[in-house]
Scaffold this active site. Structure first.
Site, short mmCIF file in Angstrom:
data_model
loop_
_atom_site.label_atom_id
_atom_site.label_comp_id
_atom_site.label_asym_id
_atom_site.label_seq_id
_atom_site.Cartn_x
_atom_site.Cartn_y
_atom_site.Cartn_z
N CYS A 25 16.60 41.32 41.26
CA CYS A 25 17.44 40.90 40.14
C CYS A 25 18.74 40.28 40.66
CB CYS A 25 17.74 42.07 39.22
SG CYS A 25 16.33 42.44 38.16
N CYS A 31 -6.54 3.67 25.74
CA CYS A 31 -5.13 3.27 25.72
C CYS A 31 -4.65 3.04 24.30
CB CYS A 31 -4.95 2.00 26.55
SG CYS A 31 -3.26 1.34 26.51
#
Lengths: 436, 433
Positions: free
Chosen positions: A139, A347
């Site tokens: 931590c 596309c």
């Protein structure tokens, strides 16, 4: 049906999904709910020394990074270790383990970096029937200011020393949780190994400021007008965690050291990726803190389906399978040629590929096909950087197609040759020269 | 309540006030802040975006959507207003389904376009609600321009000219400025008096005087304008209506009455209403008749569905409100509470009657068969019912420009009128400089 059972350093669980030491595992109530939902194990939220517990802030403890529709991509926290009395936690751990003997219950610990506090707390944990301990050397906020957490994890000698104490004063398996706030993850992993650790777990959270309040000019999360850095986790940190796990597994000294993978595991796929890079199991926090405990059901079903489809019989059989393919850049084949190919059927003509290629890359996409709006790759300029694939909003619309051996690359005008890498490349002053 | 939808004849108060209020509420309720962020996030920020090319005012749509997505809707609104000062109304009335949203790559890909119109409204509403005006006037030039017609073309032209530092006088024959924004357009597309508040907001740039109750041939003459001003812009719209050969009411008048009504329970509507026509005006009249409480509303159009001027969205809107659309039906006779229509078909490009007829009960027949140019000053060349214009909206008369529905070009949409007014202003400014 694939076998999801896990045996991580002798700790058995019905599946490889553990909840990481964090707010979700701070109390018996939560942990019972987690086990009912199906979690294979928990690492109980970090316990500190006996006596007056730590205190937490009473303002915001979390900050977040959001994507579209407030999808939580990254979470930052400034919560400390458990703020409940040690004896209460120990009593609850014992009660839960008694009722769920098939689940893994590991207890995270963080006490001052001195022999005595560790010597004192280990037997208390052992008495609960817990399956093991995890040493919180990770931590990065709050406790680090008091010489604990990542302050220990950043000094390999301390890691080795404390790990050795724990192995000396306890018969329980010891997992060392590593901080990513270092420059080379291999060194703390090696230190843990020298100290006798049974495994390492990583990554803990990354030092972070999630955002800055531009009205008050203060970092978020903000407590009474000011803020402190927190620890960053969630989907955003996964790539960093994956690399660190891979670094440890590629390192000859630590290749056999068991790893519990942590860092942004949100779906079964994330878990499978950690496992493929050598993690024996995974620990999850942010996904549970975002969606609740039921996400584990998807993780279990998804991992199971993937294993069935791939013919993988057990979790153990896929651990580390991707490691042989993790290499150094200098090993990459410089003669491998691909070209982007845009599927004209798929596309949608948004032109994003064109914009990024034209503005930021290699001018290798045409924006007109026969005079009308359309996008097509110019093979004579395409270096196959893949950026167009990454920005295209349509999946599979742009693919990279390999130019076969012996064919001419229109960009260089040369035929594609056999494998060769930088180590032998003529432009490399340090290249290994063939004998003349 | 005395009357109901089935009360015979043409009567008021078919529906109670609360139902009427609900019926005429906003067609698309405004997006909430979160909805706007979600909608904005769907935009791909296309290169050479098709939406922008489809917009008659060429608003930089990807840019304004990105500005919304990044939490600056006010900046988004400035992007919109810099191209289209009536961006607020256009956000409400533009047939986006045939313009920007039709060509949105996500419409092409998924059949679900980015909600460009609603996002535009979100941004423009935000800026307008904040008060103030986003543009400042340039130093006064001392030049003056007359604008005839306070509709979208006239307002757009006047605003751009005022911005450039010219002084503008707008003349309009009606009691209020706004043109079709105020007197046309279905009520549910412009609620809460938006047309008037938009006019006030637009005029707040300063330098513009509005004189109502004046029209060409009635207190105004072209020669008077030419001598009194440095330039004139004609934006007189299509004030006339095609003559009715049968009984009935002009849909344009019905819509104007409805827009000006303070109490819709006073508006009379037939039990059986038949609307003749296939354009937006026909849809507006038919839908609003239904919303006023007519029992049966039929839109009769002489050609087929494909030829209909009203968009697919407008047609769906009509049918979803309970309007029946009868294609290939041409009016023959209105008599004694009924209408007789001849069924038609198109053969070799020609519209022919099949010989079959339909008779429908019709207490009220609303005609939406097109508007005509009225009051174009002598000397200004007119062709095909429209004022002839060249580049920048120049008419055949030196010093006189024209734009909007009265002039050639465009699709007779609010948004094209705005574009023409703006472009004429730029041309006038260049000429005056």
């Amino acid at each position: 049906m694939a076998d999801l059972t896990s045996n991580f350093i002798g700790i058995k669980s019905p599946n490889p999904f553990w909840l990481a030491s964090a707010p979700p595992t701070d109390k018996e109530y939560n942990v019972r709910r987690a086990f009912e939902a199906g979690w294979g194990g928990v690492v109980w939220k970090t316990l500190g020394e006996a006596g007056p517990p730590v205190v937490n802030v009473n303002g915001p403890r979390y900050g977040a990074i959001h994507g579209a529709d407030r999808r939580l991509l990254g979470l930052n926290n400034i919560e400390l270790i458990t703020d409940r009395p040690l004896e209460v936690n120990l009593r609850e751990i014992k009660s839960v383990k008694r009722d769920y003997p098939d689940r893994a219950v590991v207890v995270s610990l963080m006490v001052p970096c001195e022999e005595d506090p560790w010597k004192k707390i280990l037997p208390l944990v052992e008495e609960t029937g817990a399956d093991g301990v995890e040493l919180n050397f990770g931590c990065p906020h709050g406790m680090a200011e008091r010489g604990m957490g990542s302050a220990v994890g950043q000094v390999p000698e301390y890691i080795e020393m404390v790990t050795r104490w724990c192995k000396q004063f306890s018969r329980m398996p010891v997992i060392v949780k590593l901080t990513p706030n270092i420059t080379d993850i291999r060194l703390p992993a090696e230190a843990a190994m020298r100290g006798g650790a049974d495994a390492v777990s990583l990554i803990n959270t990354i030092n972070s400021i999630t955002s800055v309040n531009l009205d008050l000019f203060a970092p978020e999360p903000m407590i009474d007008g000011v803020g402190a850095h927190g620890g960053y986790c969630g989907p955003a940190v996964k790539p960093i965690a994956l690399n660190m796990v891979a670094e440890i597994k590629r390192n000859a000294a630590t290749a056999d050291l068991p790893v519990s993978g942590i860092g942004g595991v949100t779906t079964w796929r994330d878990a499978a990726e950690f496992i493929a890079l050598g993690a024996g199991n995974v620990q999850v926090c942010t996904a549970a803190m975002t969606y609740g405990f039921d996400v584990v059901k998807e993780m279990i079903s998804g991992l199971s389906q993937w294993m069935d489809e791939g013919g993988h019989e057990s979790v153990a059989s896929v651990v580390g399978r991707a490691i042989p393919n993790c290499r150094d850049w200098q090993d990459l084949n410089l003669n491998y040629v691909t070209k982007a190919l845009i599927d004209q059927e798929a596309c949608i003509k948004c032109g994003r590929c064109y914009a990024v290629c034209e503005d930021t890359s290699h001018q290798a996409i045409f924006n007109r096909i026969d005079g009308v709006r359309g996008f097509e790759v110019n093979d004579a300029e395409c270096v196959a950087c893949n950026l167009c694939v990454n920005v295209c909003p349509v999946e599979e619309c742009i693919t990279m197609v390999e130019t076969p051996l012996g064919e001419v690359d229109p960009r260089t005008g040369e035929k594609v040759r056999e494998y060769a890498n930088w180590q032998t490349h003529p432009n490399n002053p340090g290249a290994v020269k063939a004998a003349e | 309540m005395l009357n109901t939808p089935t009360t015979p004849g043409i009567v008021a108060g078919r529906l109670p006030a609360n139902i009427l209020a609900e019926n005429f509420s906003d067609l698309h309720p405004p997006l909430t802040a979160h909805e706007a962020l979600v909608a904005a996030d769907r935009c791909y920020f296309c290169y050479g975006a098709p939406c922008m090319e489809a917009c008659p005012t060429t608003i930089d749509i990807p840019l304004f959507i990105r500005q919304i997505a990044t939490g600056t809707p006010e900046a988004a609104a400035r992007t919109i207003f810099s191209q289209n000062i009536l961006g607020g109304m256009c956000a409400r009335v533009c047939p986006t389904e045939t313009l920007c949203e039709e060509v949105c790559v996500r419409e092409v890909a998924e059949g679900k376009p980015v909600l460009i119109g609603q996002l535009q409204r979100y941004a423009t509403d935000r800026l307008m609600a904040a008060g103030g005006h986003p543009f400042a006037r340039a130093t006064e030039t001392g030049k003056s321009v007359a604008v005839v017609g306070a509709g979208p073309a006239g307002l757009s032209c006047a605003h751009r000219l005022a911005m450039k530092g010219h002084n503008v006088t707008i003349y309009d024959g009606r009691a209020k400025a706004g043109g079709l924004n105020e007197y046309g357009i279905a009520a549910y597309k412009s609620v809460d008096g938006f047309a008037q508040s938009e006019v006030e907001w637009l005029l707040s740039i300063g330098g513009i005087t509005v004189e109502t109750g004046k029209r060409l041939g009635d207190g105004l003459s072209l020669s008077g304008l030419k001598s009194g001003f440095d330039a004139a812009f004609l934006a007189i719209g299509l004030g006339g209506v095609n003559a009715l050969s049968m009984d009935g009411v002009n849909a344009v008048d019905m819509i104007a009455d409805l827009r000006q009504s303070a109490d819709r329970t006073d508006l009379a509507v037939g039990r059986n209403v038949v609307v003749i026509g296939g354009g937006m005006t026909a849809v507006d009249a038919a839908v609003q008749s239904k919303l006023l409480g007519a029992d049966n509303v039929t839109m009769a159009y002489r050609r087929d569905k494909a030829a209909m001027a009203a968009s697919e969205f407008e047609q769906d809107l009509a049918t979803s409100r309970g309007v029946r659309i009868l294609y290939n039906a041409a009016p023959k006779l209105v008599d004694d509470g009924a209408i007789t229509l001849a069924r038609t078909e198109t053969r070799d490009g020609k519209l022919l009657e099949t010989g079959e007829v339909v008779e429908l009960p019709a207490d009220q027949v609303l005609w939406a068969i097109g508007q005509t140019l009225e009051g174009a000053p002598d000397g200004v060349a007119v062709e095909g019912g429209k004022i002839v214009v060249g580049d920048g909206g120049r008419t055949s008369v030196d010093g006189v420009w024209a734009g909007g529905d009265c002039a050639q070009g465009g699709d007779d949409l609010t948004v094209t009128a705005v574009a023409e007014g703006r472009d004429a202003a730029e041309d006038i400014h260049a000429k005056l400089a």
